[in-house]
Design a protein around this motif. Structure first.
Motif, PDB file in Angstrom:
ATOM      1  N   GLU A 497       0.758  -1.257  -0.040  1.00 21.91           N
ATOM      2  CA  GLU A 497       0.037  -0.092  -0.150  1.00 21.91           C
ATOM      3  C   GLU A 497       0.850   1.102  -0.124  1.00 21.91           C
ATOM      4  N   GLY A 498       2.188   1.193   0.307  1.00 21.76           N
ATOM      5  CA  GLY A 498       2.997   2.474   0.310  1.00 21.76           C
ATOM      6  C   GLY A 498       4.068   2.266   1.058  1.00 21.76           C
ATOM      7  N   CYS A 499       4.508   1.521   1.895  1.00 23.07           N
ATOM      8  CA  CYS A 499       5.690   1.341   2.745  1.00 23.07           C
ATOM      9  C   CYS A 499       6.862   0.777   1.906  1.00 23.07           C
ATOM     10  N   LEU A 500       8.322   1.090   2.298  1.00 23.86           N
ATOM     11  CA  LEU A 500       9.274   0.284   1.919  1.00 23.86           C
ATOM     12  C   LEU A 500       9.551  -0.408   3.178  1.00 23.86           C
ATOM     13  N   PRO A 501      10.469  -1.652   2.656  1.00 24.54           N
ATOM     14  CA  PRO A 501      10.866  -2.550   4.059  1.00 24.54           C
ATOM     15  C   PRO A 501      11.460  -1.792   5.114  1.00 24.54           C
ATOM     16  N   ALA A 517       9.973  -6.124  11.195  1.00 25.26           N
ATOM     17  CA  ALA A 517       9.492  -7.564  10.527  1.00 25.26           C
ATOM     18  C   ALA A 517      10.368  -7.845   9.310  1.00 25.26           C
ATOM     19  N   PHE A 518      10.953  -7.010   8.506  1.00 28.58           N
ATOM     20  CA  PHE A 518      11.678  -7.416   7.341  1.00 28.58           C
ATOM     21  C   PHE A 518      13.150  -7.638   7.650  1.00 28.58           C
ATOM     22  N   LYS A 519      13.643  -7.066   8.603  1.00 32.03           N
ATOM     23  CA  LYS A 519      15.097  -7.506   9.134  1.00 32.03           C
ATOM     24  C   LYS A 519      14.827  -8.868   9.639  1.00 32.03           C
ATOM     25  N   VAL A 520      13.861  -9.278  10.495  1.00 36.69           N
ATOM     26  CA  VAL A 520      13.846 -10.675  11.191  1.00 36.69           C
ATOM     27  C   VAL A 520      13.417 -11.672   9.873  1.00 36.69           C
ATOM     28  N   TRP A 577      15.006  -8.955   1.955  1.00 39.48           N
ATOM     29  CA  TRP A 577      14.410  -7.597   1.933  1.00 39.48           C
ATOM     30  C   TRP A 577      15.245  -6.476   1.709  1.00 39.48           C
ATOM     31  N   TYR A 578      16.732  -6.828   2.048  1.00 33.40           N
ATOM     32  CA  TYR A 578      17.610  -5.818   2.282  1.00 33.40           C
ATOM     33  C   TYR A 578      18.951  -6.629   1.125  1.00 33.40           C
ATOM     34  N   LYS A 579      20.122  -5.768   1.338  1.00 34.40           N
ATOM     35  CA  LYS A 579      20.978  -6.453   0.501  1.00 34.40           C
ATOM     36  C   LYS A 579      22.319  -6.252   1.449  1.00 34.40           C
ATOM     37  N   TYR A 580      22.972  -7.228   1.522  1.00 37.24           N
ATOM     38  CA  TYR A 580      23.999  -7.437   2.568  1.00 37.24           C
ATOM     39  C   TYR A 580      25.615  -7.527   2.099  1.00 37.24           C
ATOM     40  N   ASP A 581      26.740  -7.018   2.619  1.00 39.61           N
ATOM     41  CA  ASP A 581      27.996  -7.205   1.719  1.00 39.61           C
ATOM     42  C   ASP A 581      28.261  -8.510   1.064  1.00 39.61           C
ATOM     43  N   ARG A 582      28.007  -9.447   1.927  1.00 38.44           N
ATOM     44  CA  ARG A 582      28.197 -11.108   1.489  1.00 38.44           C
ATOM     45  C   ARG A 582      27.426 -11.921   2.283  1.00 38.44           C
ATOM     46  N   PRO A 583      27.066 -12.897   2.036  1.00 41.99           N
ATOM     47  CA  PRO A 583      26.087 -14.010   2.700  1.00 41.99           C
ATOM     48  C   PRO A 583      26.742 -14.203   3.956  1.00 41.99           C
ATOM     49  N   PHE A 589      21.559  -3.380   4.100  1.00 40.01           N
ATOM     50  CA  PHE A 589      21.410  -1.800   3.219  1.00 40.01           C
ATOM     51  C   PHE A 589      20.136  -1.917   2.474  1.00 40.01           C
ATOM     52  N   VAL A 590      19.500  -0.799   2.258  1.00 40.01           N
ATOM     53  CA  VAL A 590      18.429  -0.605   1.459  1.00 40.01           C
ATOM     54  C   VAL A 590      18.895  -1.031   0.030  1.00 40.01           C
ATOM     55  N   ASP A 591      17.952  -1.939  -0.632  1.00 37.03           N
ATOM     56  CA  ASP A 591      18.342  -2.281  -1.870  1.00 37.03           C
ATOM     57  C   ASP A 591      17.427  -1.767  -2.868  1.00 37.03           C
ATOM     58  N   PRO A 592      17.711  -1.085  -3.820  1.00 33.30           N
ATOM     59  CA  PRO A 592      16.948  -0.592  -4.840  1.00 33.30           C
ATOM     60  C   PRO A 592      16.262  -1.554  -5.764  1.00 33.30           C
TER      61      PRO A 592
END
Ligand code: ZOZ
Ligand code: NAI
Length: 722
Positions: A497-501, A517-520, A577-583, A589-592
């Motif tokens: 509806e309008g939010c980003l993670p 919730a998205f980091k979890v 839901w985010y990106k990370y430097d490595r697995p 980090f916010v991921d476009p």
């Protein structure tokens, strides 16, 4: 409450208020009277304060905080002790905490058994040591130590307390006779510097720097809590003349006492203890049923959960046989276990020696047959009913008759798993939370046929492995995940509806959750939810794809499945839901790319996005869960609101200073919560979980403020009328 007796020329004031000798009204009165009496008695040369039974007073009586004040307060009692003309010795054993330590610091001398612990745990109750504890501790132990002890609330060993000047002497053997010898060695009058008000606080020269360092630490570690900040301010005031410092302490204490946070944290103290008491029926309850001993254990599956469970069992000293399906998975699992233990060694939470001892207790295996003789097995394989039924069927054949069979399933019906065996009385859910070696909650789940003895055993096991066990009844998702499903579903709809993670997560982190919730989701792995949705679909005869928007008439968001299908499983793949430097990395980090996925998803579905307020995010996340919490009470899946709160506090990191979702609802007011739920039900008719719970409606529209302790009774009445 305080027994007065004399031993030669010594008056012994023995506090007798089991179980922890809390400083209730009668105890305070007894201490005050005892000091006065001893001072009037010419034969008496010195006074000993000691605790009967297991401990020196462990603090103020917390249950009195919400009642009208009676008798002398702790400060009056303490000042009476300090101004005693005859030396007062506190003889300490067990846990000398809070107001207890304050009484000891008002005393002129402190002697303790080596096994004793001292501390100021008030911070955990949303308070500060308000009977001059913040003024006296820095006078014996210095500003830096006082700030650390008072803001952490940790229990300090007698040896450490001696090193920091809190105690004068450690003794072994009989505390009273050692104290009498000590008393005999003292001068008859009290030296000036034994009255701590006459002594300056130590560490004054670096006080500003110490304060700043401590403040930064509490802001980082105890974000959102007001008590630690007031604790620091009060300790800093110990640099002022005694009376001025004490006045500031009082103001800061009163600010906390009347704050909602202190009330919530005191509620939590009792809720945590209430949650360990369980009752299923007249025959199955804590009083009537005893646990059987668990000396050996087995764990099946060495994945995310299994390996964490193994570590928890090993750390509690229990031997574990770990079974995996093949050598590759077994090796990976054992390495994971070694890695977790090594992490504890690196963090100095255990020694290498302790780690090696743990590892000696671990027996890796590839066949269920190796579990034939263990007392208890915990299964932690994939969330798949068929697989679990197959394993339980085999365990039933292999394991000795008495073995208790537990499943770590996060959603599946325990009754169905139990039906695969001929011992349904010995089958139970032991639902750990990820990471299992960190999260304190153990949600124990009983089925229709689970015996009282089996329940007692896993509740007891919870304590043995230092978890907080809470008992609930089986149903899909039990209490934790059943409520969490609402929370997560609303989070995903808010994305549509309008939010980003990161926007959503920021709001819920400001509410007080350690992670949104998205980091979890990224931490647990997006494959977990995917598997659960697929299982549910299979069980209910429908299919779910990335195009699904409704399931059996209910709104559904396929965003999480879209991420799963792109291999974005969270931290473990370095993208979720985010990106990370490595697995495996922790920093998100916010991921476009995720923003693009969400925007495309909305466009394809014809959803017009809008700006969503903080209030809406919090209400939809919390009220949907709270409504489900009331349903859990209604269904008897949870037996009391405290159980639900403890589950959220220890399973999901719900902020302690808000008490738990059910307590939070009570502070908002059930009428208000009910109104908003009705509003959301009207706004989102395609999500049936917004239909207000009957129990909530009944409580909210009763026209009375029904206390939480009566909610479960109302639920029973409700049910009997259906
Ligand atoms: C103008 C004047 C201003 C004055 C301001 C004064 C401000 C203060 O100074 C404030 C304080 O002291 S606050 C109290 C500080 N002390 C604490 O927080 C200790 C709390 N207790 C513990 O940590 C553990 O019980 C303990 C470690 C002691 C023992 O643990 P166990 O695991 O062995 O036992 P539990 O199961 O926790 O407890 C046994 C039963 O005792 C009840 N209880 C414990 N501490 C209590 C306390 N301080 N007050 C009232 N009840 C208390 C506990 O609820 C449990 O009861 P049941 O559940 O019914 O068995
Ligand atoms: N990951 C989480 O956050 C949580 C998961 N759970 C539940 O715990 C259980 C395990 O989940 P995870 O550890 O996340 O899964 P996972 O996929 O990380 O691990 C499962 C392990 O089971 C092993 N396995 C599969 N079949 C086996 C068999 N026949 N014999 C022996 N080992 C076998 C696999 O090789 C794998 O190592 C599931 O029921 C899940 O729902 C419960 C709480 C939280």
């Amino acid at each position: 409450m305080v027994d007065y007796r004399t031993v030669k020329s010594v008056a012994v004031l023995e506090v007798n208020n089991p179980p922890v000798n809390a400083l209730s009204y009668n105890v305070r009165q007894g201490l005050q009277d005892g000091i006065e009496r001893a001072n009037k008695d010419k034969e008496i040369k010195s006074i000993i304060i000691i605790g009967k039974g297991r401990t020196y007073p462990a603090g103020a009586d917390i249950s009195e905080f919400s009642k009208p004040h009676k008798g002398p307060n702790l400060i009056e009692v303490g000042l009476g002790i300090e101004s005693s003309r005859k030396p007062v010795i506190s003889a300490i054993h067990g846990t000398c905490l809070g107001g207890g330590l304050e009484i000891a610091l008002f005393s002129h001398y402190r002697i303790a058994l080596e096994s004793a612990k001292v501390g100021f745990p008030e911070v955990a109750l949303g308070l500060l040591p308000g009977a001059h504890g913040t003024q006296r501790l820095p006078r014996v132990a210095g500003m830096a130590f006082a700030m650390e002890i008072i803001t952490s609330g940790r229990h300090v060993s007698a040896r450490e307390a001696l090193q920091h000047g809190i105690l004068d002497k450690l003794v072994k053997g009989n505390l009273l006779s050692e104290s009498l010898d000590f008393a005999a060695s003292l001068p008859f009058s009290v030296p000036h510097n034994r009255r701590l008000r006459n002594v300056p606080a130590k560490g004054a020269e670096n006080a500003d720097r110490i304060f700043e360092v401590a403040l930064n630490k509490v802001k980082q570690k105890q974000n959102g809590f007001i008590a630690p900040i007031n604790c620091l301010k009060a300790v800093k005031a110990a640099l002022l003349p005694y009376e001025e410092g004490a006045k500031i302490e009082r103001e800061l204490f009163m600010e906390l006492l009347t704050s909602g946070q202190a009330k919530a944290q005191q509620y939590v103290f009792f809720a945590e203890r209430a949650a360990t008491r369980w009752y299923v029926s007249n025959e199955k309850n804590q009083k009537k049923c005893s646990a059987v001993p668990v000396k050996t254990t087995g764990v099946i599956g060495a994945g995310t959960m299994g390996s964490g469970i193994v570590v928890t069992l090993l750390r509690a000293g229990l031997p574990v046989i770990l079974v995996e399906q093949d050598s590759q998975n077994l090796e990976r699992g054992v390495n994971m276990i070694k890695g977790i233990l090594q992490g504890s060694v690196n963090l100095k939470r255990m020694t290498s020696q302790q780690m090696n001892k743990c590892l000696q207790q671990l027996t890796p295996a590839q066949s269920l047959d190796s579990l034939h003789n263990v007392d208890l097995v915990i299964e932690a394989v994939f969330e798949n009913l068929k697989l679990k039924e197959e394993i339980f069927g085999k365990l039933d054949e292999i394991c000795k008759q008495q073995t208790i069979l537990c499943s770590n399933t996060s959603t599946l019906d325990i009754d169905k798993i139990a039906r695969a065996t001929k011992r349904p009385d010995k089958v139970i859910g032991t639902h750990f939370f990820a990471p299992a070696f960190v999260m304190p909650l153990l949600e124990n789940v009983y089925g229709t046929k689970t015996s009282g003895e089996t329940i007692a055993t896993v509740m007891n096991l919870g304590k043995t492995i230092r978890k907080i066990p809470v008992l609930v009844k089986t149903c899909h998702g039990f209490v934790a995940n059943r409520m969490l499903a609402r929370y997560q579903t609303e989070a995903s709809f808010l994305l549509e509806e309008g939010c980003l993670p990161h926007e959503y997560d920021q709001v819920m982190e400001e509410f007080g959750f350690p992670m949104g919730a998205f980091k979890v989701g990224d931490l647990s792995g997006l494959d977990i939810g995917y598997r659960i949705r697929q299982e549910l679909a299979k069980a209910n005869g429908y299919t779910v794809t990335t195009d699904t928007r409704y399931i059996q008439g209910e709104r559904f968001s396929s965003l999480a499945d879209k991420l799963y299908e792109l291999g974005r499983l969270g931290r473990k793949t370095g993208k979720g839901w985010y990106k990370y430097d490595r697995p495996g990395a922790k920093e998100a980090f916010v991921d476009p790319d995720v923003t693009d996925i969400i925007l495309k998803h909305c466009k394809d579905a014809g959803i017009i996005r809008r700006k969503i307020s903080t209030q809406e995010i919090v209400e939809r996340s919390m009220y949907s869960s709270i409504n489900e919490g009331f349903r859990c009470l209604e269904d008897g899946v949870a037996s009391k609101p405290e159980d639900i709160d403890v589950i959220w506090l220890h399973g999901f990191g719900f902020p302690r200073y808000r008490g738990g979702p059910m307590y939070y609802a009570s502070t908002i007011g059930l009428a208000e919560v009910y109104d908003r739920i009705c509003y959301y039900h009207k706004t989102f008719p395609e999500s049936s979980y917004w239909v207000p719970s009957d129990l909530l409606r009944k409580l909210a529209t009763s026209g009375r403020n029904i206390p939480m302790s009566d909610w479960s009774t109302a639920a029973t009445v409700n049910k009997s009328r259906l």
